[in-house]
Design an enzyme around this catalytic site. Sequence first.
Site, mmCIF file in Angstrom:
data_model
loop_
_atom_site.group_PDB
_atom_site.id
_atom_site.type_symbol
_atom_site.label_atom_id
_atom_site.label_comp_id
_atom_site.label_asym_id
_atom_site.label_seq_id
_atom_site.Cartn_x
_atom_site.Cartn_y
_atom_site.Cartn_z
ATOM 1 N N SER A 122 -2.721 -3.899 -5.260
ATOM 2 C CA SER A 122 -1.536 -3.114 -4.914
ATOM 3 C C SER A 122 -0.343 -3.636 -5.695
ATOM 4 O O SER A 122 -0.315 -4.817 -6.086
ATOM 5 C CB SER A 122 -1.239 -3.228 -3.410
ATOM 6 O OG SER A 122 -0.002 -2.618 -3.082
ATOM 7 N N TYR A 178 0.160 -8.244 4.262
ATOM 8 C CA TYR A 178 -0.405 -7.303 3.295
ATOM 9 C C TYR A 178 -0.141 -7.771 1.864
ATOM 10 O O TYR A 178 -1.059 -7.798 1.034
ATOM 11 C CB TYR A 178 0.199 -5.913 3.523
ATOM 12 C CG TYR A 178 -0.401 -4.837 2.639
ATOM 13 C CD1 TYR A 178 -1.646 -4.305 2.930
ATOM 14 C CD2 TYR A 178 0.291 -4.358 1.529
ATOM 15 C CE1 TYR A 178 -2.203 -3.313 2.124
ATOM 16 C CE2 TYR A 178 -0.252 -3.368 0.718
ATOM 17 C CZ TYR A 178 -1.502 -2.852 1.020
ATOM 18 O OH TYR A 178 -2.045 -1.886 0.219
#
Length: 243
Positions: A127, A140
């Site tokens: 990501s 995350y």
Amino acid sequence: MSRFEGKVALVTGGSSGMGGATAAVLAEGGARVFCAQRGASAHEDIAADFSDESVPERVMAEVSDKAGALDILVNNAGMMREGTVEETSKADWDIQLHMNLTVPFLLIRHGMGMLRAGGGAIVNLGSVEGLGSNPRHPAYAASKAGLHGLTRAVAVDHGKDGVRCNAVAPGWIDTPLNEAFIESMTDPVAFRAGLAGIHPVRRTGTPEDVARLICWLASEEAGFVTGQVWTVDGGRMAQLSLP
């Protein structure tokens, strides 16, 4: 011959979004595609609740039993829970690190024998939050940064075995989850326009944008590419914010 003819692929979280689009491109290219998740996909499904740490080994055993080989592994399944470090419980931290980093590690570990045998390719779904962070995403962001590091380590250790490992780092992609988030806004049209405006290409990404890059990395066309993190974000990370 199609570029994936005779290949066996495993995509985690392949029922929708980026995983679903990737599975579709692989299948269109001639691959036999297994999808592992809790729901159903349009391909050969392996029921998998990855919150159980024994599941990755079972999934790989099932691929071996059914196909006898694995050429492409796409680690797409993951999750996110919001909260600052003060708001994030140890349980929330643990599940995000488990789903986003430990599960890919275990799948690679248990699948390496098959991948080595066929000169396989691994693509991990990282990501842009492995490179930066949105607010209230410590677990995350940490998990995705770790996945980028795992990608490089696997490439270094297993290049001699004929196994390549790369990662893609998507930005804002129009997945069902993100679409639902937009629709929850007071003014979804204005919010969507604002999102487009922070991207130099003036739009958000589609699952197919990411899938095409993943499948190129999994193909023999990328045979000299390994250990890299490929950002696919419409230029968002390249653009400095205005004062």
